[in-house]
Scaffold this motif. Structure first.
Motif, PDB file in Angstrom:
ATOM      1  N   THR A 223       0.826  -1.203   0.000  1.00 12.43           N
ATOM      2  CA  THR A 223       0.000   0.000   0.000  1.00 12.43           C
ATOM      3  C   THR A 223       0.864   1.260   0.000  1.00 12.43           C
ATOM      4  OG1 THR A 223      -1.713  -1.170   1.215  1.00 12.43           O
ATOM      5  CG2 THR A 223      -1.811   1.224   1.247  1.00 12.43           C
ATOM      6  N   GLN A 224       0.439   2.251  -0.795  1.00 13.87           N
ATOM      7  CA  GLN A 224       1.145   3.517  -0.891  1.00 13.87           C
ATOM      8  C   GLN A 224       0.354   4.605  -0.174  1.00 13.87           C
ATOM      9  OE1 GLN A 224       4.195   3.768  -3.119  1.00 13.87           O
ATOM     10  NE2 GLN A 224       3.962   1.668  -2.465  1.00 13.87           N
ATOM     11  N   ASP A 225       1.059   5.560   0.415  1.00 19.73           N
ATOM     12  CA  ASP A 225       0.353   6.693   1.002  1.00 19.73           C
ATOM     13  C   ASP A 225       0.289   7.839  -0.012  1.00 19.73           C
ATOM     14  OD1 ASP A 225       2.846   7.913   1.054  1.00 19.73           O
ATOM     15  OD2 ASP A 225       3.212   7.371   3.140  1.00 19.73           O
ATOM     16  N   ALA A 226      -0.288   8.951   0.401  1.00 13.03           N
ATOM     17  CA  ALA A 226      -0.590  10.035  -0.531  1.00 13.03           C
ATOM     18  C   ALA A 226       0.644  10.892  -0.812  1.00 13.03           C
ATOM     19  CB  ALA A 226      -1.721  10.889   0.028  1.00 13.03           C
ATOM     20  N   GLN A 227       1.588  10.359  -1.565  1.00 13.14           N
ATOM     21  CA  GLN A 227       2.739  11.101  -2.025  1.00 13.14           C
ATOM     22  C   GLN A 227       2.799  11.004  -3.542  1.00 13.14           C
ATOM     23  OE1 GLN A 227       6.367  10.002  -0.022  1.00 13.14           O
ATOM     24  NE2 GLN A 227       5.422  10.024   2.001  1.00 13.14           N
ATOM     25  N   GLN A 228       3.789  11.678  -4.150  1.00 16.75           N
ATOM     26  CA  GLN A 228       3.983  11.610  -5.585  1.00 16.75           C
ATOM     27  C   GLN A 228       4.155  10.160  -6.022  1.00 16.75           C
ATOM     28  OE1 GLN A 228       4.380  13.962  -8.332  1.00 16.75           O
ATOM     29  NE2 GLN A 228       4.209  11.984  -9.329  1.00 16.75           N
ATOM     30  N   LEU A 229       3.383   9.767  -7.024  1.00 17.42           N
ATOM     31  CA  LEU A 229       3.475   8.412  -7.557  1.00 17.42           C
ATOM     32  C   LEU A 229       4.035   8.448  -8.978  1.00 17.42           C
ATOM     33  CD1 LEU A 229       0.060   6.871  -6.427  1.00 17.42           C
ATOM     34  CD2 LEU A 229       2.230   6.911  -5.192  1.00 17.42           C
TER      35      LEU A 229
END
Length: 275
Positions: A223-229
C-alpha cells in the motif's frame, strides 16, 4: 546489451475494457527511440555496482518488501498479508539473507530497484528510462487495439506468452517452489523483437501517476500513502487473472519513487543509438 529500434509515430494508447486508470483510449505520438531488448539483469546491475560503488536505496534502508505466499486463501484487498518487510532484502539477496537462497542466475531481472537506482544505472549506461507512452508503444510491438502484446488471446493455441502467476493467488503457486522472476528470454519476442515486456517484473517509467487515476495502486504491491506516484508498466510474475489482470501493454500502476520490492525492475531507453 542489445538495443532495439522502436519506430516513432502515433498509436492508440490505453484501454476502455479493463481498469479505470487505463481509460480512455487515445491517440499518442512518440519520437523514434531505442530500448534494451530485456530488463536489466542481475549480472548487468552487478557490473554497474562494481564500476560505480552504487548502494541501492533498499541497501541503505536495510530492508525491503518481499512477496511471501500465504498459507491459504485470504482477503485480496489486504496486500500486507503477502508483502512482508524483510531485513537485508535487496538486489543481490532478493528474499533476504535469512532465506538461504542459492546463487542468483545473472540473467534474471534485477529487483528491489527504486526509481533513483534505475535512473543512476541508465545514466551510467548512457541512456535514460522510457516515458510511459514510449514504453507502451514498444510493448505493443506494432499491434494496436489488442488486449495483449501478442494479440487477442492470452494463450494462443495453449502457448503461454509471459511469466505471470499460475495457480490461485496468493497462496497456491502451481509450478511449485518459490515464486519469483525467471531468467530473461524464455518467452517469444514481441513484434519489435523485445523480450519480457509483459510479466516477469514491473518496469519503471519517468511518467507521473496522478492521484486521481485511482485511489491507490493495485494490491499486488504494498500500500502507498498520498505522495507523488510514478508509473510502472508491464505487470509481473505475481499478476493473476482473478484480481490483477495487468499483464497487458495498457496496464499501469502508481508507486512512490522510493518503492523497491521483489517484483520491480527496469530497462533502459536511448534517444541516440551512439550513446
Amino acid at each position: 546489451m542489445t538495443r532495439v529500434f522502436i519506430p516513432g509515430g502515433t498509436f492508440r494508447m490505453g484501454s476502455n475494457d479493463h481498469y479505470p486508470e487505463e481509460r480512455p483510449v487515445r491517440s499518442v505520438s512518440v519520437e523514434p527511440f531505442w530500448l534494451e531488448q530485456t530488463p536489466v539483469t542481475v549480472g548487468q546491475f552487478a557490473e554497474f555496482v562494481r564500476a560505480t560503488g552504487w548502494v541501492t536505496q533498499a541497501e541503505q534502508q536495510g530492508s525491503s518488501h518481499v512477496f511471501v505466499p500465504t498459507a491459504g486463501s485470504v482477503d485480496l484487498n489486504n496486500p500486507a498479508l503477502w508483502w512482508l518487510p524483510t531485513a537485508g532484502a535487496c538486489w543481490h539477496t532478493p528474499r533476504g539473507p535469512a532465506a538461504g537462497q542459492t546463487r542468483l542466475d545473472p540473467q534474471t531481472p534485477v529487483t528491489h530497484i527504486a526509481l533513483a537506482d534505475a535512473k543512476a544505472y541508465a545514466a551510467w549506461a548512457g541512456g535514460r528510462l522510457p516515458t510511459e507512452a514510449e514504453w507502451e508503444r514498444a510493448a505493443r510491438g506494432g499491434v494496436d487495439d489488442q488486449p495483449y502484446a501478442w494479440g487477442h488471446e492470452f494463450a494462443p493455441n495453449g502457448q503461454r506468452m509471459a511469466h505471470v502467476w499460475r495457480g490461485s493467488f496468493p497462496w497456491y503457486y502451481a509450478p511449485g517452489g518459490t515464486p519469483g522472476p525467471c531468467p530473461v528470454g524464455q518467452f517469444a519476442a514481441n513484434g519489435y523483437g523485445l523480450l519480457d515486456m509483459i510479466g516477469n517484473v514491473w518496469e519503471w517509467t519517468t511518467s507521473s501517476y496522478a492521484q486521481t487515476d485511482k485511489p491507490a495502486c493495485c494490491s499486488c504491491h504494498p500500500t502507498q500513502d498520498a505522495q507523488q506516484l510514478w508509473t510502472l508498466k508491464g505487470g509481473s510474475h505475481l499478476c493473476a487473472a482473478e484480481y490483477c489482470l495487468r499483464y497487458r501493454p495498457a496496464a499501469r500502476i502508481g508507486v512512490q519513487g522510493t518503492a523497491a520490492t521483489s517484483h520491480i525492475g527496469f530497462r533502459v531507453a536511448y534517444s541516440n543509438p551512439e550513446n
